[in-house]
Design a protein around this motif. Structure first.
Motif, PDB file in Angstrom:
ATOM      1  N   CYS A 104       0.822  -1.213   0.000  1.00  0.00           N
ATOM      2  CA  CYS A 104       0.000   0.000   0.000  1.00  0.00           C
ATOM      3  C   CYS A 104       0.852   1.256   0.000  1.00  0.00           C
ATOM      4  CB  CYS A 104      -0.913   0.027   1.216  1.00  0.00           C
ATOM      5  SG  CYS A 104      -1.969  -1.409   1.304  1.00  0.00           S
ATOM      6  N   GLU A 105       2.114   1.125   0.405  1.00  0.00           N
ATOM      7  CA  GLU A 105       2.982   2.301   0.484  1.00  0.00           C
ATOM      8  C   GLU A 105       3.636   2.623  -0.864  1.00  0.00           C
ATOM      9  OE1 GLU A 105       2.691   0.254   3.047  1.00  0.00           O
ATOM     10  OE2 GLU A 105       2.325   1.587   4.740  1.00  0.00           O
ATOM     11  N   TYR A 136       3.352   6.075  -2.577  1.00  0.00           N
ATOM     12  CA  TYR A 136       3.976   7.173  -1.828  1.00  0.00           C
ATOM     13  C   TYR A 136       5.497   7.095  -1.917  1.00  0.00           C
ATOM     14  CZ  TYR A 136      -0.793   6.901  -0.534  1.00  0.00           C
ATOM     15  OH  TYR A 136      -2.154   6.818  -0.625  1.00  0.00           O
ATOM     16  N   HIS A 159       7.731  10.416  -1.157  1.00  0.00           N
ATOM     17  CA  HIS A 159       7.383  10.885   0.188  1.00  0.00           C
ATOM     18  C   HIS A 159       7.983  10.028   1.300  1.00  0.00           C
ATOM     19  CE1 HIS A 159       4.827  13.691  -1.702  1.00  0.00           C
ATOM     20  NE2 HIS A 159       3.805  12.902  -1.928  1.00  0.00           N
ATOM     21  N   LEU A 160       8.513   8.857   0.957  1.00  0.00           N
ATOM     22  CA  LEU A 160       8.899   7.918   2.016  1.00  0.00           C
ATOM     23  C   LEU A 160      10.395   7.614   2.056  1.00  0.00           C
ATOM     24  CD1 LEU A 160       6.006   5.294   1.772  1.00  0.00           C
ATOM     25  CD2 LEU A 160       6.173   7.258   3.280  1.00  0.00           C
TER      26      LEU A 160
END
Lengths: 456, 456
Positions: A42-43, A46, A51-52
């Protein structure tokens, strides 16, 4: 007792850990054909957006950590290619060595997951055409974005991954176009039947949504994607394509072993997550699970359901005839946040309820997330789907710039327990305070309308 | 049939409207001794802070609008001074005319509400000492702030109104000091037993919290407050005092008529909100209501409970022997947001559970409101209070910069239904998506700890 877990991305590690917890003296071995276990799928959007940080943000657990902390064995780059359930025999390919061997197990848990659906159109193998499924996909997309001169990305499919990827592309300063036959985003799993807030946010962000689908992918001489042809005969120029049109369960191993498949194409299991094969359980995206409002067995390829089915499968697989665990039907909750808008959805949409043969009506309200006059209060759209007559809550959809996902969570126990709109409208003590919720929560406002619409 | 509703601020209008809905041919008359009906009490601190515009933002409904849209009669500035239940007789003072008369009713609904508690210390009548209860209080505070040169405000009592008023004062650029014997804020109704996030936010905003209470209020020669003396012998200089140490039910009318009072000092009612008097029901802040975890009858002077009890009282009062409504015990949910921190609380705190004779344990976790690495993710403290053994959920407290109040709402149906920590930990499908919630929701993380702590 030897327990094999086939598949190591999400449900697999959860099942292996639970099996070891349930039967500490058992030998539990998890096979994963890839190089990584326990990935935060799900990450991925991002991570791609930047963003991560690096790809290690997607690694929830390493094989070494799982072996050390959970006590089971992890076999990376080993693919299980055949299963003889009655004999308790697995055929295992060690991919890095080209070697094949047999292993014996008393119990097998299948967590083979799902693969991304392909478009099935000419040119789909062009460089720059990606699905979003595993760590390698994620890294490949980022490498492409960082090394090619991408200006425009076509996203095929406007579901949650499509919307999240369109946002990721926008966050990187690029242009995105979503192709979805419905001409909308989030039209299916995350139903937005009665709200246009997300569609308007997508449009306001400059992302076009076209009611078309790809029929061909065109590449330059070097094999790099340069355009998508659509069923409207249009050519959409682009330097990257994301295919996000859903997933399909990886049932081949089980089917070849004789396992029964359900209506949706996933493995059929009973309420203990047992397949039709002796000594074989299944969990995660490969297995069908019952949903609460109508009991229909569906594919629900989301992490929380995967963890839950893994727990049930593992407890039963590792049980020596003692207390077994049963799977409680899912509420079917899902949430997305993109372009500043949250969507939370639980249970059945009106269309799904009709499809399930239920006599359902919808109650739609637009209300406020806080006291209307309070600074920061946002419009919120709520649709409740209820059964005519008794007014049983079949589902809900909530869309707003804030407080939509958690309001979906409020509906989860109600939908899961078969509560009525009247209980929500009249008996449920939702909090009220001007900065966090209006005097009558939007869920209760919608429930009052639903009581009237249900007609009794 | 004639139905009288005594009191018109919050529960009163709800009861009158419901009675008229239930019995359209009945004559329903609502008496309110003040000049306004249907006031948004919870909005007062934000009105005082200047966030909501003029005082009309506090007026939810006018008498004229209620009469026109709901079909009942509103008598402003009329005080009911005596009640003869058996004879169905009310004595009514028309305050603006000094006239008194008798009226006859078949049924009476008492919604006389609660009044703010006073300190009971010398000097309390000084100008500049306020309680926060009705529209006149709100206007008086604002006038005082706008016409006097106030620099420092002492807030006596660190409950939710105290905290909200301290924030309002800070938002107006003034200094505030909270006096609370506990030395903390939100120590009672909104339990923050296991989190210091709010205390730290209050301190970071420059608001002092002192473990003292007022013993005297000192005024200047013109009678304006100038200082508060505390039980520590300290003098705290100030130009305004807010007294927010709770409310007490206005039971005088009912008690004089012979009504039974409960353990907490509110009117005792049955599960149909019927008092011990013939033909007299009660609702809102004046009546005791049962709470779900232990059935104890408590005062819970919050608007959602008031509206709910009003509905039940009115349906039964207006019923001609047909279907009557019963009051479902409250979950006891409450939320506050101030100084950037949200607190949501449901059911019993550990202290309240012990006080109720329950064998309870607490599970405390600090987790994240979203995927930990996701931008904007905030720490969130969750305490779950569960019964030892079965693990029944007795209550929960949630504190964070975001998503605490709505997570309290998620607990409401669980606490109200007597669900277990195991159900929350294992069976409840709370949504997961990196921008809105972490892979395992903080509520579920706490529930897993609670299952272990409950010990079975």
């Amino acid at each position: 007792m030897r327990i094999a877990v086939v598949g190591g991305l999400a449900a697999g590690p959860a099942a292996a850990a639970e099996a070891k917890r349930q039967a500490p003296d058992a030998e539990v071995v998890m096979f994963e054909e890839g190089r990584h276990v326990s990935i935060g799928t799900c990450e991925i959007p991002y991570y791609i957006a930047g963003h991560l940080g690096g790809a290690d943000a997607l690694v929830v657990n390493t094989a070494e950590k799982l072996e050390r902390s959970r006590g089971f064995e992890v076999r990376l780059r080993e693919r299980v290619t055949a299963l003889d359930a009655r004999a308790g025999r697995l055929v295992v390919d060690a991919l890095d060595y080209g070697a094949q061997r047999e292993e014996r197990f008393d119990r097998v848990i299948l967590a083979t997951g799902a693969r991304a659906r392909r478009l099935g159109v000419p040119g789909e193998d062009a460089a720059g055409v990606f699905v979003i499924r595993d760590l390698e996909d994620a890294q490949a997309v980022r490498l492409w974005l960082e090394t090619e001169s991408v200006r425009h990305v076509v996203v095929a499919g406007g579901g949650y991954i499509g919307v999240e990827m369109a946002e990721a592309v926008r966050d990187r300063g690029l242009q995105a176009t979503i192709l979805d036959p419905s001409g909308r985003v989030l039209n299916n799993t995350v139903a937005c039947e009665a709200s246009d807030l997300m569609d308007r946010a997508v449009a306001a962000a400059g992302v076009a949504v076209r009611a078309e689908k790809p029929t061909e992918i065109l590449a330059d001489r070097a094999g790099r994607v340069r355009a998508v042809r659509t069923d409207a005969g249009e050519l959409v120029g682009c330097q990257m394509v994301v295919v996000s049109i859903g997933v399909e369960p990886r049932t081949e191993l089980a089917v070849a072993a004789g396992a029964r498949v359900g209506e949706m194409g996933g493995l059929a299991v009973d309420d203990r997550m047992k397949t039709s094969l002796a000594n074989v359980w299944a969990c995660g995206d490969v297995a069908e699970v019952p949903r609460a409002p109508d009991g229909r067995r569906v594919l629900w390829p989301l992490a929380p359901t995967g963890r839950r089915s893994a727990r049930v499968a593992a407890r039963n697989a590792a049980s020596r005839g003692g207390r077994a665990d049963t799977f409680r039907p899912i509420a079917g909750g899902v949430a997305v946040k993109a372009f500043g808008i949250e969507v939370g959805s639980v249970g059945l949409s009106l269309a799904q309820a009709a499809d399930a043969g239920l006599d359902a009506v919808a109650a739609d309200v637009r209300h406020w997330t806080r006291t209307a006059a309070f600074p920061g209060s946002c419009p919120i759209d709520v649709r409740l789907v209820v059964e005519r007559g008794a007014g049983r809550l079949l589902g809900g959809q909530i869309v707003s710039a804030e407080g939509a996902a958690l309001r979906a969570d409020v509906l989860v126990p109600l939908v899961q327990a078969g509560a009525t709109a009247r209980e929500l409208a009249e008996d449920l003590d939702l909090v009220y305070n001007p900065p966090v919720a209006p005097a009558v929560d939007p869920l209760k406002v919608a429930a009052s309308v639903a009581v009237r619409r249900a007609g009794r």
